[in-house]
Design an enzyme around this catalytic site. Structure first.
Site, PDB file in Angstrom:
ATOM      1  N   ARG A  65     -90.216 -14.298  42.941  1.00 27.20           N
ATOM      2  CA  ARG A  65     -89.863 -12.989  42.863  1.00 27.20           C
ATOM      3  C   ARG A  65     -89.191 -12.755  41.494  1.00 27.20           C
ATOM      4  O   ARG A  65     -88.285 -13.136  41.169  1.00 27.20           O
ATOM      5  CB  ARG A  65     -88.783 -12.484  44.115  1.00 27.20           C
ATOM      6  CG  ARG A  65     -88.382 -11.016  44.130  1.00 27.20           C
ATOM      7  CD  ARG A  65     -87.909 -10.892  45.465  1.00 27.20           C
ATOM      8  NE  ARG A  65     -88.777 -11.509  46.576  1.00 27.20           N
ATOM      9  CZ  ARG A  65     -88.195 -12.227  47.462  1.00 27.20           C
ATOM     10  NH1 ARG A  65     -86.878 -12.610  47.624  1.00 27.20           N
ATOM     11  NH2 ARG A  65     -89.021 -12.637  48.390  1.00 27.20           N
ATOM     12  N   SER A 104    -100.259  36.435  31.049  1.00 24.50           N
ATOM     13  CA  SER A 104     -98.983  36.930  30.068  1.00 24.50           C
ATOM     14  C   SER A 104     -99.038  38.232  30.343  1.00 24.50           C
ATOM     15  O   SER A 104    -100.069  38.981  29.995  1.00 24.50           O
ATOM     16  CB  SER A 104     -99.048  35.986  28.794  1.00 24.50           C
ATOM     17  OG  SER A 104     -98.409  37.188  27.948  1.00 24.50           O
TER      18      SER A 104
END
Lengths: 403, 403, 403, 403
Positions: free
Chosen positions: D269, D230
């Site tokens: 399915r 920073s």
């Protein structure tokens, strides 16, 4: 002020290099840092002095959280519109099918008759509760986040509160009592409400998919020709809206758990939990929004087949109505005797395949009290619906959208 | 009526055989069926006629769901009391420590000064939001479930609605528009609100546990001597309340996901999802209730060590105040020059270990504008708290319990 | 040695006061501390000197983790036995029904014929994979935990390793390379394998519950008379084993998430995550064990109704066989022409309700190549099973339990 | 064969219209259907006859599942490489810091000394277990899915098995005993192993983030200058790699729960569960892969600060070594007397702030048996490490990557 205008003029998505942002975010740790860098460079190219005021007093989290809140606000507006659409469609189904008898099913077995209108009234009632939840949640959740590096607005000195208030006005977001960066309950609040809504959408999709099974054939998804179809299997109408809704309802529980787990974050800005929200919240909103939109479509275009419902009611040849006949005989025979005669008749019908009404009519004890017409009336599902009409009326009264 | 009284007289937990109930539930599929059997046998032993009216018109789910709602009502009363206790304790900490400076931390690194009162104000604000959520949720969730086998009350004939209304009055539970057996959004509503509350409790526990680390020593859990202690390691004060709260906060996300997943259940009574609620809801309520109770205890007895907070503020020798000095120099030097001087001073102090103020005072450019006293004032955390006092006042005003 | 024998003699569950343990655990933070206190008091009453060696060198987590591992070992033995039972039952169903035709269903719609043996072969194949997973997991997971306060065995001095080895021999648990208190991957390993097994049990339960719907009637749960039944609704056979399995399968995902989230714990003994395992692991083991036991029962006693399967195959009047007829005509007519004729026939049959074979036989182009007998053979599902027999043989060969 | 080559020539990602695919997928219900349509059109433009063989015999799920398996294979190769990299980096840290003493911490409190090498040895041991898990899982999971519409390969007639075998050879994927479309345990298997690996990465990240706190300062993340930094807060080194890993570790539990919940899907399915995998599996793989890659980077570039570790050991002024002194006195004084003297000394040192060694040396009873040098040696953490060296040697021996 001129400087603010210069900065504002640079805040255009077209001026940003998205690919570079994505790349830089990986080493910066968040998206806000490279965004501020790009923006500062853009501003500096126009006015070096103005560039000193970019991101002045704010912290990355202010940008990220407030941007998310703005997106949530927009998303919730769309979701409410779809929810209202689903509510209207459900109301129409309730009204149209208040007396369309069908089988009520418990533990995935036929139980007793209901009407499709009653089933939809349950849905309507639940959707109306979600409408209230969304509305109450919006009031709690859609607020500004602006606190600077540690939530004190210290770098803005005495001007902090006024700038915060002005920002809130500008974004048309209420200002909270204090910055909420460390407390993520608002995010979870929104996540929970949307997950609940999606679960209800999933419940409706589940029921309609079960009713749409080839062997049951009580409803089918409507819509454009070819939708969900198959060129080789013409009997097939895949419930793809139900699938999309259920796929969402399978995913939102995991996402809501993720967001709950982000709650216990560290200090004034968390390490890991907050960052997990960045993906989880948008996903959850997308999935929930998709689910409710699909639900509205599904209900609006649903093909209802009362004849299929009637066929299901007839599956057991009237056995599901035994309870009704028993209660009609009880005053005359005594409850216990009535129960025993009915049990015998049910067993015989099930074993021999003879229609239940024939077995009943052939029982001399029963026949002494109920003739064939009376029996036919008793095993008519439409006569054994209890408080169905009352329940429907109540829900319609409670859920009028203008109320 | 006499028969109802006979039945009521048999509805005593002491008369039931719990072990037999548990065993029979496995093959019956739920607890209500063997309970009804035991109760019927008890009643029959007194009055054979009365035994015919046991469980009359109701279905297992009516019993199970309404019993759960009654337990939820009782639990929520306790939870609200503990929540109010936690709110009061948080208010006291806010008031007592509104000016107790400590380090604000982001990404698990020291960032800028805040006060412990501000930190607790964030907690207080969140707890007050949860209070509102619990209250709104109670109104939506605590209602009767009574619908009979398929939710129509058909077996009660025309008397259904009146009996339902009487039952609601008797249990002092509002009657819903219609039975909700198939729609579990009320369960998820309660689960979500409690999970959110537990996550906030976990957030407070996380912060206090971090502050209680041996190297940080800013707070310690209070309470009876020996609590959380170790006979061999006298320096150790295990944060066992924080551990209990965090253990709950680790478990509620999974439970809330389970309850969300139970939402899309099948038809009028689900297969699997509803049955999953039977364990998940009580566990979630127990864990949440425990967490909020422990939170209230934790806040009420917390040992706050302002000297430890001061020591943490001093860890970097004032480097965390560089931003404040820079802003004081900016009007005189220009922002850019000020920024460069400060960066140099920070680098030198970090590299050499010399106190930051000494480095600053030795910089002739800086010293020309700020003498040692002025510098000492600038790097005093208490002077760089921004809107802290305002934020605290707002939260105290918003969260007065009498409001 | 005499002292060790005195201590061992006191390690009897009957000598412990469980209620006092539960209560003391709340303020101690774990169960081991009050257990050690009770045990020390018991030993001291017999031999004060011996009481000095109670819990010597161990830490609470050594006791709690190793006890859990011993319970896991016992549970996994039971689970493997039930899994083998389920595998044997599935093999029997595969063998008995290798040629029992039924409808294959996708997206909850009828698709093409399969056999029930093939469906069960898929189950058998999955169960065999789980058997391998359980076996590999046991080897990784069932090891001693013994490390003392920080995992170095420092308080035992030079004797540490020898005592650890002796303890491992005594408990018949392998000794790991080093204590694993801080790394919970073994717990998650076990949780994951059991959750996977439970999900497969849930898949079987889901399919069988769907096949057991009143309208489908292809299977029913077997077992004692009255099981899952209802005295008033004789057509009803509630699938209570499927419900129990699905209830477990709804809960294990949340539990496995909880245990995953306990992984990233703090340092040498975590705060919150480890404590969450105390409830979550036993629950998950109980639920998984129950699910696999119920699965074995369900498969062993399953009532299979081939006539119901045949009825489902007939639901669409042969339309699901259109693909087979088309492929028989393709060599003569060309694929495209064949496809168009079939589409027309399917549409006509669906619209008019005329049997598909009648429509086909009445089509002069089709009739020129296939007479009614040939058509009847083509729309016989038993002739359109592809590699079903081969697949079944492969699975039976791969999954022989003696292999 | 020529036709196959034409089709293959069209299977180029550059020829596809991705935007159109996305849009069409919404109404088709999956991605494979519009893909097949686009591909068929492309082929037809070159050779109408060839277009008849596009997607011949396969079903959408064959394409989607097999494509996912191919992606999983590629991803797992990358993940194994990163895992090996992490293992090598952990080994280096173990070797370099086998004797670097630091504080072992339990319940987030200082407990007893360990070495950083021992801590990393625990990590190394866990990573090696994950390596075995990944390897065993790859063998179970990476197989072909090819079964046609219902898993029988019926539409390919007798040629089905040979085509399936050829496809498996072409893709270099083992052929399973039978198609596994309906059984999703392989997906969950992969998900579980990756979630476990990510949890361990999270554990390491958590520990290093705690050690990197400003007040603890025992490690820092390395790497390029500016990374995690920073500009205004030069004391700040945000642990952004740890944050990225923990963000992944927060999300994988929810995803693994989602995939577990997809297990109990419907028939051949599923409706909803399978579709949920489409998003959840790729997300989980991406997050896990990112976490393990970041972990390798983190360990490779970690900055270790032994002086910070020494400072932490000194935080309590030696009190954490009281146990060691007590055990040295026990032979002479008797254990109980030794314990009482030490307790007194600890209390005095804690209360007065006098160095522990001074208090001990000033106690005449203690001084009679241990002079200041002896005491200094006893409270030297390096002398109280138990089996640390043995544990490290064992792990290094077990985890050699060439083994």
């Amino acid at each position: 002020v001129a400087q603010a205008e210069t900065i504002a003029a640079c805040c255009m998505v077209e001026l940003m290099d998205s690919a570079a942002l994505s790349e830089a975010a990986a080493s910066a740790g968040n998206l806000a840092i490279p965004l501020v860098r790009q923006l500062t460079a853009l501003v500096a190219a126009r006015d070096a002095e103005a560039s000193r005021y970019v991101h002045f007093g704010a912290t990355s989290q202010d940008i990220i959280d407030t941007a998310l809140v703005l997106q949530m606000r927009a998303a919730l507006t769309l979701i409410r519109a779809d929810l209202d659409r689903a509510i209207r469609a459900a109301r129409t189904l309730v009204v149209d099918h208040r007396a369309t008898t069908m089988v009520g099913r418990t533990w995935m077995q036929q139980a007793l008759p209901i009407t499709f209108g009653l089933k939809m009234a349950g849905t309507l009632d639940a959707l109306a509760r979600h409408r209230l939840r969304v509305s109450q949640m919006q009031a709690r959740v859609l607020v500004l986040q602006f606190g600077g590096a540690a939530g004190t607005l210290a770098s803005l000195g005495a001007a902090g509160p006024a700038i915060s208030a002005a920002l809130a006005r500008h974004l048309d977001l209420p200002e909270p009592a204090l910055p909420w960066h460390g407390h993520r309950d608002r995010m979870f609040d929104c996540a929970g409400v949307l997950a609940g809504l999606t679960a209800t959408a999933g419940k409706v999709a589940r029921d309609l998919a079960l009713m749409g099974q080839t062997e049951v054939a009580e409803v089918a998804e409507g819509g454009a020709p070819g939708r969900g179809g198959s060129s080789t299997m013409p009997h097939k109408r895949n419930p793809i809206r139900a699938a999309a809704i259920l796929a969402a309802a399978h995913q939102t529980p995991g996402l809501v758990a993720t967001i709950a787990m982000a709650g216990p974050g560290e200090h004034e800005r968390a390490l890991g939990g907050w960052q997990a929200e960045w993906r989880a919240m948008p996903e959850l909103i997308r999935l929930s929004g998709g689910a409710i939109s699909q639900l509205a479509d599904l209900l609006e275009t649903l093909e209802v087949m009362p004849e299929g419902m009637a066929a299901s009611l007839a599956t057991t040849g009237g056995l599901i109505m035994a309870e009704a006949v028993q209660m009609a005989l009880a005053p005359a025979l005594g409850r216990l005797v009535a129960h025993e005669r009915l049990e015998g008749a049910v067993r015989e019908s099930a074993a021999t395949g003879r229609p239940f009404i024939d077995v009943l009519a052939a029982d001399s004890v029963i026949a002494a009290h109920l003739d064939r017409d009376a029996l036919a009336a008793l095993i008519d599902p439409a006569h054994y619906l209890g408080a169905t009409a009352l329940f429907i009326d109540r829900v319609l009264a409670d859920t009028a959208l203008d109320a």
